[in-house]
Design a protein around this motif. Structure first.
Motif, short mmCIF file in Angstrom:
data_model
loop_
_atom_site.label_atom_id
_atom_site.label_comp_id
_atom_site.label_asym_id
_atom_site.label_seq_id
_atom_site.Cartn_x
_atom_site.Cartn_y
_atom_site.Cartn_z
N ASP A 1 3.46 6.92 6.17
CA ASP A 1 4.33 7.10 5.01
C ASP A 1 3.47 7.44 3.80
OD1 ASP A 1 6.67 6.49 6.41
OD2 ASP A 1 6.37 4.33 6.09
N PHE A 2 3.89 8.40 3.02
CA PHE A 2 3.12 8.79 1.85
C PHE A 2 4.04 9.46 0.84
CE2 PHE A 2 3.28 12.45 4.61
CZ PHE A 2 3.41 13.54 3.75
N GLU A 3 3.54 9.56 -0.37
CA GLU A 3 4.25 10.26 -1.43
C GLU A 3 3.46 11.51 -1.80
OE1 GLU A 3 5.47 9.79 -6.17
OE2 GLU A 3 4.66 8.06 -5.06
N LEU A 4 4.10 12.65 -1.74
CA LEU A 4 3.46 13.89 -2.18
C LEU A 4 3.77 14.11 -3.65
CD1 LEU A 4 1.89 16.51 -1.64
CD2 LEU A 4 4.06 17.57 -0.96
N VAL A 5 2.72 14.14 -4.46
CA VAL A 5 2.87 14.38 -5.89
C VAL A 5 2.49 15.84 -6.16
CG1 VAL A 5 2.17 13.69 -8.21
CG2 VAL A 5 2.23 11.99 -6.35
N MET B 1 0.83 -1.20 0.00
CA MET B 1 0.00 0.00 0.00
C MET B 1 0.87 1.25 0.00
SD MET B 1 -2.36 1.60 3.01
CE MET B 1 -0.85 2.08 3.85
N VAL B 2 0.62 2.13 -0.96
CA VAL B 2 1.32 3.40 -1.02
C VAL B 2 0.28 4.52 -1.06
CG1 VAL B 2 2.88 4.87 -2.33
CG2 VAL B 2 3.30 2.41 -2.22
N LEU B 3 0.34 5.41 -0.09
CA LEU B 3 -0.54 6.56 -0.09
C LEU B 3 0.08 7.64 -0.96
CD1 LEU B 3 -1.44 6.78 3.70
CD2 LEU B 3 -3.00 6.14 1.88
N LYS B 4 -0.67 8.13 -1.94
CA LYS B 4 -0.20 9.22 -2.78
C LYS B 4 -1.12 10.43 -2.57
CE LYS B 4 2.09 6.84 -6.62
NZ LYS B 4 2.13 6.72 -8.09
N LEU B 5 -0.52 11.55 -2.28
CA LEU B 5 -1.29 12.77 -2.10
C LEU B 5 -0.91 13.74 -3.21
CD1 LEU B 5 -3.26 14.44 -0.33
CD2 LEU B 5 -1.24 15.37 0.82
N TYR B 6 -1.87 14.09 -4.03
CA TYR B 6 -1.68 15.06 -5.09
C TYR B 6 -2.11 16.43 -4.57
CZ TYR B 6 -1.40 11.02 -8.21
OH TYR B 6 -1.03 9.84 -8.81
N GLY B 7 -1.18 17.39 -4.59
CA GLY B 7 -1.54 18.71 -4.08
C GLY B 7 -0.35 19.65 -4.08
N ALA B 8 -0.53 20.77 -3.38
CA ALA B 8 0.51 21.79 -3.26
C ALA B 8 0.56 22.24 -1.81
CB ALA B 8 0.20 22.98 -4.17
N PRO B 9 1.75 22.24 -1.20
CA PRO B 9 1.86 22.59 0.22
C PRO B 9 1.29 23.97 0.57
CG PRO B 9 3.87 21.55 -0.53
CD PRO B 9 3.03 21.78 -1.76
N MET B 10 1.30 24.91 -0.37
CA MET B 10 0.75 26.24 -0.10
C MET B 10 -0.77 26.21 0.05
SD MET B 10 0.75 28.04 -3.88
CE MET B 10 -0.52 29.20 -3.47
N SER B 11 -1.41 25.19 -0.51
CA SER B 11 -2.87 25.08 -0.48
C SER B 11 -3.35 24.75 0.92
CB SER B 11 -3.30 23.97 -1.45
OG SER B 11 -4.53 23.40 -1.08
N THR B 12 -4.37 25.47 1.38
CA THR B 12 -4.91 25.21 2.72
C THR B 12 -5.46 23.79 2.82
OG1 THR B 12 -7.01 26.22 2.03
CG2 THR B 12 -5.46 27.62 3.24
#
Length: 217
Positions: A27-31, A1-12
């Motif tokens: 554990d996750f991957e920020l895309v 299992m790999v958690l992937k988060l699509y987003g931008a750190p500046m976004s609330t």
């Protein structure tokens, strides 16, 4: 299992989920999604979220969008990992968490979001902040914070004497608000100010806050 988060750190909304992930020690991957380039409006991203908004969480064959839904999912599925954000072993406390997460979504967020937009986003679009909009929403936010002040005079956190999703959900917008002249709406209420200083000093959020900036790169 790999958690992937699509987003931008500046976004609330993205930073709300990031804080939850760190509180749960997951554990996750920020895309990264480039908002300035409009990547969130392109077909590959719209296939994940047809509304064209970040963040999006992927886990195996599951795709979720809407930050509060994502944090609730993470807090429930991984309730035995990291910090308990939903008080899953106490039905009454869990119900209180749900009440105050609803308050944040329906009372707090509608008042604070336009203020942050005017101070932070409007200038990026070449516009000056609209003081009329700011004043009207500061007034509304003040009414909400009067209720918070009364609540926080008897409990350390919003849902009770424990930190929870109810507090976490407030972090991103309040972080930006505190960098504006409108920060006085928090600072002039001692219990709200103490609550803010407490929740914003948590290691999970401090890690996320390092990437929160409305600076066009």
């Amino acid at each position: 299992m790999v958690l992937k988060l699509y987003g931008a750190p500046m976004s609330t909304c993205t930073s709300r989920v990031l804080t939850c992930l760190h509180e749960k020690n997951l554990d996750f991957e920020l895309v990264p999604v480039d908002l300035f380039a409009g990547e969130h409006k392109q077909p590959p991203f719209l296939a994940k979220n047809p509304f064209g908004q970040i963040p999006v969480l992927e886990e195996d064959d599951l795709t979720l969008f809407e930050s509060r839904a994502i944090t609730s999912y993470l807090a429930e599925k991984f309730k035995g990992t990291g910090y308990d954000l939903i008080r899953h072993e106490n039905p009454k406390e869990a119900a209180s968490v749900k009440v105050w997460t609803e308050v944040e979504s329906h009372r707090y967020n509608p008042a604070i979001a336009p203020i942050v937009f005017q101070f932070m986003v409007a200038p990026l679009r070449g516009n000056s902040p609209d003081q009329t909009i700011i004043d009207a929403n500061v007034e509304e936010l003040g009414k909400v914070l009067d209720i918070y002040e009364a609540r926080l005079s008897s409990t350390k956190y919003l849902a009770g004497d424990f930190y929870s999703l109810a507090d976490l959900h407030h972090l991103p917008y309040t972080y930006y608000l505190m960098k504006t002249p409108a920060a006085s709406v928090v600072n002039e209420r001692p219990h709200v100010k103490a609550w803010w200083e407490d929740i914003s000093s948590r290691p999970a959020f401090k890690k996320v806050a390092e990437g929160m900036s409305f600076v066009k790169k």
